[in-house]
Design an enzyme around this catalytic site. Structure first.
Site, PDB file in Angstrom:
ATOM      1  N   HIS A 196      -1.135  18.105 -12.532  1.00 18.13           N
ATOM      2  CA  HIS A 196      -0.752  16.883 -11.834  1.00 18.13           C
ATOM      3  C   HIS A 196       0.354  16.210 -12.627  1.00 18.13           C
ATOM      4  O   HIS A 196       0.298  16.151 -13.854  1.00 18.13           O
ATOM      5  CB  HIS A 196      -1.940  15.929 -11.708  1.00 18.13           C
ATOM      6  CG  HIS A 196      -1.524  14.488 -11.527  1.00 18.13           C
ATOM      7  ND1 HIS A 196      -1.702  13.537 -12.502  1.00 18.13           N
ATOM      8  CD2 HIS A 196      -0.920  13.863 -10.496  1.00 18.13           C
ATOM      9  CE1 HIS A 196      -1.232  12.381 -12.079  1.00 18.13           C
ATOM     10  NE2 HIS A 196      -0.756  12.542 -10.871  1.00 18.13           N
ATOM     11  N   ASN A 198       3.280  12.673 -12.231  1.00 16.23           N
ATOM     12  CA  ASN A 198       3.747  11.544 -11.439  1.00 16.23           C
ATOM     13  C   ASN A 198       4.628  10.671 -12.326  1.00 16.23           C
ATOM     14  O   ASN A 198       4.238  10.351 -13.449  1.00 16.23           O
ATOM     15  CB  ASN A 198       2.562  10.727 -10.921  1.00 16.23           C
ATOM     16  CG  ASN A 198       2.978   9.363 -10.389  1.00 16.23           C
ATOM     17  OD1 ASN A 198       2.796   8.359 -11.068  1.00 16.23           O
ATOM     18  ND2 ASN A 198       3.528   9.333  -9.198  1.00 16.23           N
ATOM     19  N   TYR A 199       5.827  10.313 -11.844  1.00 17.84           N
ATOM     20  CA  TYR A 199       6.698   9.380 -12.567  1.00 17.84           C
ATOM     21  C   TYR A 199       7.262   8.384 -11.575  1.00 17.84           C
ATOM     22  O   TYR A 199       7.655   8.753 -10.462  1.00 17.84           O
ATOM     23  CB  TYR A 199       7.803  10.140 -13.319  1.00 17.84           C
ATOM     24  CG  TYR A 199       7.204  10.946 -14.441  1.00 17.84           C
ATOM     25  CD1 TYR A 199       6.807  10.335 -15.631  1.00 17.84           C
ATOM     26  CD2 TYR A 199       6.943  12.302 -14.278  1.00 17.84           C
ATOM     27  CE1 TYR A 199       6.189  11.055 -16.641  1.00 17.84           C
ATOM     28  CE2 TYR A 199       6.328  13.037 -15.280  1.00 17.84           C
ATOM     29  CZ  TYR A 199       5.957  12.401 -16.462  1.00 17.84           C
ATOM     30  OH  TYR A 199       5.321  13.110 -17.458  1.00 17.84           O
ATOM     31  N   ARG A 200       7.296   7.100 -11.956  1.00 14.52           N
ATOM     32  CA  ARG A 200       7.641   6.046 -11.024  1.00 14.52           C
ATOM     33  C   ARG A 200       8.375   4.892 -11.728  1.00 14.52           C
ATOM     34  O   ARG A 200       8.235   4.692 -12.943  1.00 14.52           O
ATOM     35  CB  ARG A 200       6.392   5.514 -10.326  1.00 14.52           C
ATOM     36  CG  ARG A 200       5.342   5.016 -11.288  1.00 14.52           C
ATOM     37  CD  ARG A 200       3.983   4.897 -10.613  1.00 14.52           C
ATOM     38  NE  ARG A 200       2.953   4.549 -11.596  1.00 14.52           N
ATOM     39  CZ  ARG A 200       2.309   5.458 -12.316  1.00 14.52           C
ATOM     40  NH1 ARG A 200       2.568   6.741 -12.151  1.00 14.52           N
ATOM     41  NH2 ARG A 200       1.401   5.091 -13.191  1.00 14.52           N
ATOM     42  N   GLY A 353      -6.036   4.700   6.552  1.00 19.26           N
ATOM     43  CA  GLY A 353      -4.844   5.544   6.494  1.00 19.26           C
ATOM     44  C   GLY A 353      -5.112   6.946   7.020  1.00 19.26           C
ATOM     45  O   GLY A 353      -6.255   7.331   7.294  1.00 19.26           O
ATOM     46  N   ILE A 355      -6.095  10.460   7.119  1.00 21.81           N
ATOM     47  CA  ILE A 355      -6.993  11.156   6.209  1.00 21.81           C
ATOM     48  C   ILE A 355      -6.342  12.394   5.610  1.00 21.81           C
ATOM     49  O   ILE A 355      -6.455  12.654   4.408  1.00 21.81           O
ATOM     50  CB  ILE A 355      -8.302  11.542   6.937  1.00 21.81           C
ATOM     51  CG1 ILE A 355      -9.054  10.282   7.374  1.00 21.81           C
ATOM     52  CG2 ILE A 355      -9.185  12.394   6.021  1.00 21.81           C
ATOM     53  CD1 ILE A 355      -9.424   9.341   6.257  1.00 21.81           C
TER      54      ILE A 355
END
Length: 397
Positions: A196, A198-200, A353, A355
């Site tokens: 996994h 993730n960068y934000r 939201g 699914i």
């Protein structure tokens, strides 16, 4: 955090990553940030919630599917190519391209399905999913670039330091910008680990003199490894690449962010971690912005050298039904963490939201056995012990 489900209610995508649900009242449209740890955390979740009245249930408005990728999701007139926003968007889109190309090269047959979406409030994203390939059970790599207005309640959720302000100092709607890349990669072979990352990047863009809402920006993200079996040389390689990326900027980063990762991906009801860690950070704005932008870029660019050599080495390793069953049990732990503790996932489920999009980070298959206990000293037991008792895989010197 993303931890990291890849979330999106926009059809037909199953993996759109964005940063805010959009709440529409009678008079305005707002973007609500989703905090997902103790400090401000922005989760990947593009939905529109229309509030008809104070007592009515929320209604989800879908994002708009697009037929082709735009050159940029930014407002080109107001965001120059040299701005942090534009450079971060370019970085995450380049990273999406390079990671997807590397995944397809390893799979030698599977191809990513791409969905492009836009958001009425501003911005959009690109979702890519490869499923049932030769090597990958499911691989999702998504980017989003969204902006708009957040109400004062959302600002206080995103910025806990403002929570104690009295009514006279609370801000009005605050302009925001959020961009990120989020990915979960599940290989088929039980000896090949899940990854996994993730960068934000997030900004508030209130006027400098806005009461209770100063201009702010911060970076967050991380990369972590979730194997079913331990090959020490693989785990050391993975952590070494993370440490190398950190050390180029600050020698304190790796030990700090490694511990942060161990602490965040913790399944409390099991008393164990989801995997063998990596790095994780958030709310970073107490360093030079240029340095942190370069650091996030270095981390994103380290995904391929950290992970692909491990997959190349393990993807064709012979395995038995027992090995596969253990992988399925560990996948069950992955599911438990995401559904019980990941705040982006639980928020999406509670607010109606889409699914399929909310759960795209989950594996295709998982397993639960009653009171399963691996034999002490077995390879399965060694993995579980490492998840219960985090180890220092490499020297911090």
């Amino acid at each position: 955090m993303l931890t990291a489900p890849i979330l999106s209610p926009s059809p037909p995508s199953s993996s759109t990553a964005a940063a805010f649900p959009i709440v529409t009242s009678r008079s305005a449209t707002y973007a609500i940030p989703i905090p997902f740890t103790k400090s401000r955390r922005i989760r990947n979740l593009p939905v529109r919630v229309q509030i008809a009245s104070s007592s009515s249930p929320p209604m989800i408005e879908k994002e708009t599917p697009e037929s082709q990728r735009p050159h940029t999701f930014l407002r080109e007139a107001s965001d120059s190519a040299t701005s942090a926003r534009a450079r971060f968007e370019k970085m995450i889109r380049d990273a999406q391209d390079s990671v997807c190309a590397a995944i397809e090269a390893v799979d030698q047959g599977g191809k990513f399905k791409e969905d492009v979406w836009s958001r009425p409030g501003g911005g959009g994203g690109i979702s890519r999913v490869l499923q049932d390939g030769a090597v990958w059970e499911k691989a999702g790599v998504n980017v989003s670039v969204v902006y708009g207005l957040m109400p004062p309640e959302a600002y206080r959720a995103a910025n806990p330091t403002s929570a104690g302000a009295d009514e006279s100092t609370k801000p009005g709607p605050v302009p925001f910008f959020a961009a990120g890349i989020s990915s979960v990669l599940h290989p088929k072979n039980p000896f090949a680990p899940t990854l996994h990352f993730n960068y934000r990047y997030f900004e508030t863009d209130a006027p400098k003199d806005a009461t209770g809402a100063p201009r702010q920006w911060w970076f967050g993200g991380g990369t972590d490894l979730t194997p079913s079996y331990i090959f020490e040389e693989d785990v050391k390689h993975f952590h070494s690449v993370q440490k190398l990326a950190c050390d180029k900027f600050d020698p304190s980063f790796y030990p700090r962010f490694k511990k942060w990762c161990d602490d965040y991906f913790y399944i409390k009801h099991r008393g164990e971690r989801r995997g063998l860690g990596g790095i994780f950070f958030d709310d970073l704005n107490n360093y030079d912005q240029e340095m942190l932008l370069s650091f996030a870029t270095e981390c994103a660019n380290s995904v391929i050298p950290a992970y692909i050599p491990i997959i190349e080495k393990r993807k064709d390793t012979p395995f038995t039904e027992q090995h596969k069953a253990w992988q399925q049990l560990r996948r069950g732990r992955y599911v438990e963490f995401n559904l019980v503790y990941d705040r982006g996932t639980t928020f999406g489920l509670k607010t109606g939201g889409r699914i399929e999009s909310i759960l795209v980070s989950l594996p295709l298959t998982a397993r639960w056995e009653y009171d399963h206990q691996p034999e002490e000293g077995s390879e399965e037991w060694k993995l579980l012990d490492a998840c219960i008792n985090p180890k220092e895989w490499i020297s911090n010197n």
